[in-house]
Scaffold this motif. Sequence first.
Motif, mmCIF file in Angstrom:
data_model
loop_
_atom_site.group_PDB
_atom_site.id
_atom_site.type_symbol
_atom_site.label_atom_id
_atom_site.label_comp_id
_atom_site.label_asym_id
_atom_site.label_seq_id
_atom_site.Cartn_x
_atom_site.Cartn_y
_atom_site.Cartn_z
ATOM 1 N N PHE A 6 0.783 -1.303 0.016
ATOM 2 C CA PHE A 6 0.252 0.068 0.026
ATOM 3 C C PHE A 6 0.898 1.238 -0.071
ATOM 4 O O PHE A 6 0.754 1.840 -0.555
ATOM 5 C CB PHE A 6 -0.997 -0.014 1.215
ATOM 6 N N VAL A 7 1.952 1.203 0.932
ATOM 7 C CA VAL A 7 2.696 2.473 0.795
ATOM 8 C C VAL A 7 3.523 2.591 -0.575
ATOM 9 O O VAL A 7 3.554 3.796 -0.846
ATOM 10 C CB VAL A 7 4.064 2.360 1.872
ATOM 11 N N CYS A 8 3.833 1.638 -1.254
ATOM 12 C CA CYS A 8 4.227 1.675 -2.507
ATOM 13 C C CYS A 8 3.386 2.315 -3.441
ATOM 14 O O CYS A 8 3.676 3.302 -4.573
ATOM 15 C CB CYS A 8 5.091 0.398 -3.162
ATOM 16 N N ILE A 9 2.131 1.900 -3.363
ATOM 17 C CA ILE A 9 0.900 2.491 -4.169
ATOM 18 C C ILE A 9 0.912 3.909 -3.762
ATOM 19 O O ILE A 9 0.833 4.726 -4.793
ATOM 20 C CB ILE A 9 -0.315 1.547 -4.112
ATOM 21 N N VAL A 10 0.903 4.205 -2.865
ATOM 22 C CA VAL A 10 0.677 5.672 -2.257
ATOM 23 C C VAL A 10 2.132 6.581 -2.682
ATOM 24 O O VAL A 10 1.743 7.575 -3.435
ATOM 25 C CB VAL A 10 0.886 6.104 -0.653
ATOM 26 N N ILE A 11 3.300 6.087 -2.664
ATOM 27 C CA ILE A 11 4.462 6.965 -3.168
ATOM 28 C C ILE A 11 4.480 6.997 -4.616
ATOM 29 O O ILE A 11 4.337 8.062 -5.374
ATOM 30 C CB ILE A 11 5.722 5.957 -2.907
ATOM 31 N N TYR A 12 4.015 5.928 -5.367
ATOM 32 C CA TYR A 12 3.857 5.896 -6.745
ATOM 33 C C TYR A 12 2.822 6.875 -7.352
ATOM 34 O O TYR A 12 2.989 7.656 -8.172
ATOM 35 C CB TYR A 12 3.933 4.529 -7.438
ATOM 36 N N SER A 13 1.768 6.959 -6.621
ATOM 37 C CA SER A 13 0.449 7.650 -6.994
ATOM 38 C C SER A 13 0.795 9.122 -6.836
ATOM 39 O O SER A 13 0.262 10.004 -7.437
ATOM 40 C CB SER A 13 -0.727 7.338 -6.306
ATOM 41 N N ILE A 14 1.651 9.515 -5.680
ATOM 42 C CA ILE A 14 1.919 10.707 -5.503
ATOM 43 C C ILE A 14 3.062 11.246 -6.688
ATOM 44 O O ILE A 14 2.660 12.427 -7.226
ATOM 45 C CB ILE A 14 2.901 11.180 -4.147
ATOM 46 N N ASN A 39 1.070 9.041 -21.645
ATOM 47 C CA ASN A 39 2.168 8.589 -20.742
ATOM 48 C C ASN A 39 3.369 9.394 -20.806
ATOM 49 O O ASN A 39 3.580 10.124 -21.931
ATOM 50 C CB ASN A 39 2.391 7.199 -21.167
ATOM 51 N N LEU A 40 4.438 9.348 -19.911
ATOM 52 C CA LEU A 40 5.539 9.796 -19.813
ATOM 53 C C LEU A 40 6.646 8.746 -19.683
ATOM 54 O O LEU A 40 6.850 8.258 -18.702
ATOM 55 C CB LEU A 40 5.678 10.864 -18.698
ATOM 56 N N PHE A 41 7.084 8.567 -20.940
ATOM 57 C CA PHE A 41 8.129 7.360 -20.966
ATOM 58 C C PHE A 41 7.472 5.994 -20.395
ATOM 59 O O PHE A 41 8.359 5.158 -20.101
ATOM 60 C CB PHE A 41 9.357 7.775 -19.927
ATOM 61 N N PHE A 42 6.435 5.588 -20.514
ATOM 62 C CA PHE A 42 5.681 4.730 -19.987
ATOM 63 C C PHE A 42 5.889 4.365 -18.454
ATOM 64 O O PHE A 42 5.972 3.159 -17.933
ATOM 65 C CB PHE A 42 5.970 3.433 -20.917
ATOM 66 N N ILE A 43 6.177 5.648 -17.842
ATOM 67 C CA ILE A 43 6.509 5.557 -16.414
ATOM 68 C C ILE A 43 5.303 6.065 -15.649
ATOM 69 O O ILE A 43 4.788 5.348 -14.652
ATOM 70 C CB ILE A 43 7.827 6.019 -16.166
ATOM 71 N N PHE A 44 4.789 7.184 -16.018
ATOM 72 C CA PHE A 44 3.905 7.692 -15.458
ATOM 73 C C PHE A 44 2.403 8.019 -16.550
ATOM 74 O O PHE A 44 2.923 8.031 -17.848
ATOM 75 C CB PHE A 44 3.918 9.207 -14.986
ATOM 76 N N GLN A 61 -4.724 8.039 -11.796
ATOM 77 C CA GLN A 61 -4.942 6.673 -11.653
ATOM 78 C C GLN A 61 -3.773 5.538 -11.051
ATOM 79 O O GLN A 61 -4.155 4.456 -11.162
ATOM 80 C CB GLN A 61 -5.213 6.300 -13.168
ATOM 81 N N GLY A 62 -2.748 6.224 -10.865
ATOM 82 C CA GLY A 62 -1.761 5.374 -10.148
ATOM 83 C C GLY A 62 -1.380 4.377 -11.058
ATOM 84 O O GLY A 62 -1.169 4.480 -12.138
ATOM 85 N N PHE A 63 -1.023 3.045 -10.447
ATOM 86 C CA PHE A 63 -0.741 1.970 -11.396
ATOM 87 C C PHE A 63 -1.728 1.476 -12.082
ATOM 88 O O PHE A 63 -1.402 0.519 -12.984
ATOM 89 C CB PHE A 63 -0.249 0.776 -10.307
ATOM 90 N N TYR A 64 -2.976 1.971 -12.022
ATOM 91 C CA TYR A 64 -4.023 1.118 -12.424
ATOM 92 C C TYR A 64 -4.590 1.659 -13.913
ATOM 93 O O TYR A 64 -4.176 2.918 -14.235
ATOM 94 C CB TYR A 64 -5.391 1.187 -11.657
ATOM 95 N N TRP A 65 -5.607 1.288 -14.677
ATOM 96 C CA TRP A 65 -6.018 1.531 -15.838
ATOM 97 C C TRP A 65 -6.980 2.457 -15.864
ATOM 98 O O TRP A 65 -7.473 3.238 -16.593
ATOM 99 C CB TRP A 65 -6.562 0.501 -16.717
ATOM 100 N N TYR A 93 -0.008 8.969 6.550
ATOM 101 C CA TYR A 93 -0.213 8.244 5.356
ATOM 102 C C TYR A 93 -1.962 8.385 5.353
ATOM 103 O O TYR A 93 -2.483 8.316 4.226
ATOM 104 C CB TYR A 93 -0.303 6.766 5.996
ATOM 105 N N ILE A 94 -2.615 8.833 6.403
ATOM 106 C CA ILE A 94 -3.996 9.113 6.321
ATOM 107 C C ILE A 94 -4.505 10.319 5.577
ATOM 108 O O ILE A 94 -5.190 10.390 4.586
ATOM 109 C CB ILE A 94 -4.733 9.257 7.983
ATOM 110 N N PHE A 95 -3.414 11.344 6.002
ATOM 111 C CA PHE A 95 -3.558 12.446 5.212
ATOM 112 C C PHE A 95 -3.236 12.421 3.539
ATOM 113 O O PHE A 95 -4.204 13.001 2.750
ATOM 114 C CB PHE A 95 -2.624 13.647 5.672
ATOM 115 N N LEU A 96 -2.188 11.699 3.283
ATOM 116 C CA LEU A 96 -1.872 11.380 1.892
ATOM 117 C C LEU A 96 -2.806 10.424 1.304
ATOM 118 O O LEU A 96 -3.153 10.857 0.095
ATOM 119 C CB LEU A 96 -0.407 10.753 1.863
ATOM 120 N N THR A 97 -3.397 9.627 2.006
ATOM 121 C CA THR A 97 -4.443 8.715 1.410
ATOM 122 C C THR A 97 -5.775 9.317 0.819
ATOM 123 O O THR A 97 -6.069 9.106 -0.247
ATOM 124 C CB THR A 97 -4.666 7.391 2.138
ATOM 125 N N VAL A 98 -6.123 10.289 1.939
ATOM 126 C CA VAL A 98 -7.340 10.835 1.666
ATOM 127 C C VAL A 98 -7.137 12.071 0.236
ATOM 128 O O VAL A 98 -7.856 12.237 -0.554
ATOM 129 C CB VAL A 98 -7.767 11.838 2.646
#
Length: 220
Positions: A6-14, A39-44, A61-65, A93-98
């Motif tokens: 979940f933390v990895c998802i949060v970091i990547y989404s930010i 996309n940007l270099f198929f990373i973001f 959309q983070g990692f997702y479609w 994490y609560i603040f970032l997730t919201v």
Amino acid sequence: SFDFVFVCIVIYSILNYIAASILKDFFVPFSNESYACKNLFFIFFYSAEHTIGALSLIRNQGFYWEPGVLSVVLNIFLFRLFFGDKISFQKGYIFLTVFLIITTFSTTGFLLVFIQFLYYLKQQNNKIKNFFILLFFMVLAIPLLLSNVNEKVSGSGEASFILRNYDALVALDVTKNNFLTGVGFSKIKNQEAQELSKVFMMSDFIEARGNTNSVITIFL
């Protein structure tokens, strides 16, 4: 552990939201037969935007479609943060997730946050403090939710709303018509059942389509 995922998802989404917001002009289109995004270099990545007045914001959309999937995953993490065991930097994490759920501009995501937040406050003992927190939250949340609903019903997301509304209604009608046995997971069987639905017959669709409503299609 799941927390690490979940933390990895949060970091990547930010990072994804920052990159898409700041470097938006450098994103290039990508498409195939079933999906399109920028996309940007198929990373973001990002595939949709939300308009507030003259301001156009990307939907994270983070990692997702699509953004709605990210909002559901983040709500699962938020549930764990609210009601699970304590972890390091929990309030952060609560603040970032919201915040990240807000960047998805997902109506479902907003409603899930609101429900969880209400239940969390109900469990706390300080009623006066909870009242002012809830009041502050509603002052921020209600205009955002109304703007989001209005955008999807009559704004640039109107087409998506019409399709999702059709998908929900036709799936419920197919479920009603095949209540005992269902139609199974076969795409062909689902399309045949859809073509017999009154909702399909009354629509402007020439042929049956796939369904975007994952929850309702479970009952098919």
